[in-house]
Design an enzyme around this catalytic site. Structure first.
Site, PDB file in Angstrom:
ATOM      1  N   GLY A   1       0.846  -1.184   0.000  1.00  0.00           N
ATOM      2  CA  GLY A   1       0.000   0.000   0.000  1.00  0.00           C
ATOM      3  C   GLY A   1       0.884   1.236   0.000  1.00  0.00           C
ATOM      4  O   GLY A   1       1.595   1.496   0.972  1.00  0.00           O
TER       5      GLY A   1
ATOM      6  N   GLY B   1       2.325   7.594  -1.176  1.00  0.00           N
ATOM      7  CA  GLY B   1       3.059   8.757  -1.655  1.00  0.00           C
ATOM      8  C   GLY B   1       3.935   9.366  -0.591  1.00  0.00           C
ATOM      9  O   GLY B   1       4.577  10.388  -0.816  1.00  0.00           O
TER      10      GLY B   1
ATOM     11  N   CYS C   1     -10.375   3.035   9.378  1.00  0.00           N
ATOM     12  CA  CYS C   1      -9.794   2.940   8.035  1.00  0.00           C
ATOM     13  C   CYS C   1      -8.898   1.711   7.942  1.00  0.00           C
ATOM     14  O   CYS C   1      -8.934   0.981   6.935  1.00  0.00           O
ATOM     15  CB  CYS C   1      -9.014   4.206   7.717  1.00  0.00           C
ATOM     16  SG  CYS C   1      -8.341   4.228   6.036  1.00  0.00           S
TER      17      CYS C   1
ATOM     18  N   GLY D   1       3.259   0.669   5.352  1.00  0.00           N
ATOM     19  CA  GLY D   1       4.307   1.441   6.006  1.00  0.00           C
ATOM     20  C   GLY D   1       4.055   1.687   7.474  1.00  0.00           C
ATOM     21  O   GLY D   1       4.647   2.593   8.065  1.00  0.00           O
TER      22      GLY D   1
ATOM     23  N   CYS E   1      -7.151  12.319   7.448  1.00  0.00           N
ATOM     24  CA  CYS E   1      -6.676  12.492   6.083  1.00  0.00           C
ATOM     25  C   CYS E   1      -7.586  13.371   5.236  1.00  0.00           C
ATOM     26  O   CYS E   1      -7.121  14.191   4.453  1.00  0.00           O
ATOM     27  CB  CYS E   1      -6.520  11.121   5.419  1.00  0.00           C
ATOM     28  SG  CYS E   1      -8.016  10.107   5.397  1.00  0.00           S
TER      29      CYS E   1
END
Length: 365
Positions: free
Chosen positions: A11, A14, A102, A126, A198
């Site tokens: 996943g 960015g 989430c 991550g 987010c």
């Protein structure tokens, strides 16, 4: 991580953490594919949602690592499974944690299932957490970097959804992660960490919430029940809040700051105090339990966290059906209904639940 040439779907957000996770997996001999998840639609015309820029960063990272990058839009599912709950909690004067949901519903459920349709049996993220397998027994363990450890946000994910996940950053600190990114030409080595929720980004939270949750003014009272002002709606305050309460000079009161110490939804009263000790409580109850072990009562040296980056505090627990009572060894500041309590035995995360009440003192309705 084993050098197995196994296929793994990472996943990729960015950001630097997922970028280095992909790098480390690649170094370990895995066949890596990146998957970017879009979880919020940019439908408000604002500059705050960074999804477009984040995807562009993820693509540059994938190009630098010479791996494929897939794109999947989970915005509709995010709205139904996470954001609706977020709104409901605020409407009930609680303070939700959408990041926990989430992980439960999107990153370790829908993402994992999507990866399976592409032929991946293993996913990686991550997150700063550890996959521990000893004598054939799987555990979710805390990361080496305790300041970044994110097991608090993973405790609500069902165990089967975590067991096939890899956490490449388990033994890496944040500064080392940035160093690895810089040394390997990943342009996001100095990218600012995302903070907060987010889909809210850097915008004013009250302005965002006002689009979805009505304002219902009511009394602001001190702990003696005396009215000293008016609030705009309980949803717009959180326990421990010091700024933005809107209390001016109060006759007979000190010049010391005021703190939100309780929200009484039945009477629509916001309770404030100038004594931070009124924020302390030593026990809570939680529901919506999720266990990552067979029986948490079998584990020694229990401790718990009620917020991210809090040092676990020694505790005892009692269980009854889908409810848990937690008694702490010492008082905890600003235990907040709607947030989560994560339970630990030393370095192992046992699971946890959603806080539904705080017991004693000014917290009682």
């Amino acid at each position: 991580m084993s050098n197995s040439l196994e296929k793994v779907a990472v996943g990729m957000s960015g950001g630097v953490d997922s970028a280095v996770s992909a790098l480390l997996l690649q170094r370990a001999g895995y066949a890596v594919t990146g998957i970017y998840m879009k979880n919020w639609d940019e439908d408000d015309g604002s500059e705050y949602c960074t999804a477009k820029a984040d995807f562009e960063d993820a693509q540059r990272i994938a190009d630098a690592l010479k791996i494929d990058l897939r794109y999947i839009n989970f915005a509709s599912e995010y709205w139904d499974l996470v954001f609706k709950d977020f709104l409901l909690e605020y409407q009930q004067a609680r303070t939700p944690n959408p990041d926990v949901l989430c992980n439960r519903h999107i990153k370790f459920d829908l993402f994992s299932k999507y990866a399976e349709t592409l032929g991946f049996s293993t996913i990686a993220t991550g997150h700063y957490a550890r996959r521990k397998v000893e004598d054939g027994t799987w555990h979710l363990g805390r990361a080496k970097d305790k300041n970044k450890d994110q097991t608090y946000f993973l405790q609500a994910v069902p165990k089967p959804n975590l067991q096939n996940a890899l956490f490449p950053l388990a033994d890496h600190g944040k500064e080392h992660v940035r160093q690895l990114a810089c040394e390997n030409g990943l342009h996001v080595y100095d990218k600012k960490d995302s903070t907060g929720i987010c889909f809210i980004g850097e915008r004013r939270f009250r302005d965002f919430l006002a689009r979805y949750v009505d304002k219902t003014p009511g009394d602001v009272q001190d702990i003696h029940g005396d009215s000293i002002g008016e609030h705009i709606g309980l949803s717009y305050y959180t326990l421990g809040q010091r700024k933005g309460i809107g209390i001016g000079g109060v006759k007979g009161a000190d010049e010391a700051p005021w703190y939100v110490v309780a929200k009484r939804s039945k009477s629509n009263v916001l309770v404030v105090s100038q004594d931070e000790n009124d924020l302390l409580a030593q026990s809570l109850t939680a529901d919506t339990l999720n266990w990552l072990v067979d029986n948490p009562l079998n584990y020694p040296d229990l401790s718990a966290m009620v917020r991210y980056r809090q040092k676990p505090v020694a505790c005892s627990i009692s269980l009854k059906e889908d409810n848990m009572a937690v008694e702490f060894e010492k008082p905890i500041r600003a235990i907040t209904p709607g947030q989560y309590v994560a339970l630990y035995s030393n370095e192992i995360c046992l699971g946890g639940g959603k806080i539904n009440s705080v017991n004693g003192g000014v917290f009682d309705e």
